[in-house]
Design an enzyme around this catalytic site. Sequence first.
Site, mmCIF file in Angstrom:
data_model
loop_
_atom_site.group_PDB
_atom_site.id
_atom_site.type_symbol
_atom_site.label_atom_id
_atom_site.label_comp_id
_atom_site.label_asym_id
_atom_site.label_seq_id
_atom_site.Cartn_x
_atom_site.Cartn_y
_atom_site.Cartn_z
ATOM 1 C CG HIS A 164 -0.290 0.134 2.521
ATOM 2 N ND1 HIS A 164 -0.051 1.365 3.077
ATOM 3 C CD2 HIS A 164 0.229 -0.776 3.385
ATOM 4 C CE1 HIS A 164 0.580 1.206 4.235
ATOM 5 N NE2 HIS A 164 0.762 -0.085 4.441
ATOM 6 C CB ALA A 165 0.180 4.827 0.501
#
Length: 87
Positions: A15-16
């Site tokens: 994810h980010a």
Amino acid sequence: MYTKIVTISNKTGLHARPASSFVQTAAKFQSEIRVQKEDNIADAKSILKLMALGITKGTEIAIAAEGPDEKAAVEALVELIESNFGE
């Protein structure tokens, strides 16, 4: 070309924040680096392309690099993944 296969083991996948760490690490190397998930390939230096792969926990990916520091690049990225991105 130097390639290694690794399984994502951190709970949130790429994810980010982990994707950002991955891209920042990849950017330190001169080699062209690609990440492959199944039939999809992304530039390891592009956070948007990397996140578009939808890499989740348990996903097996191939990291391939070609260039003057290809082995060091792949090994650094594999080490980052195996450390669970410090999570």
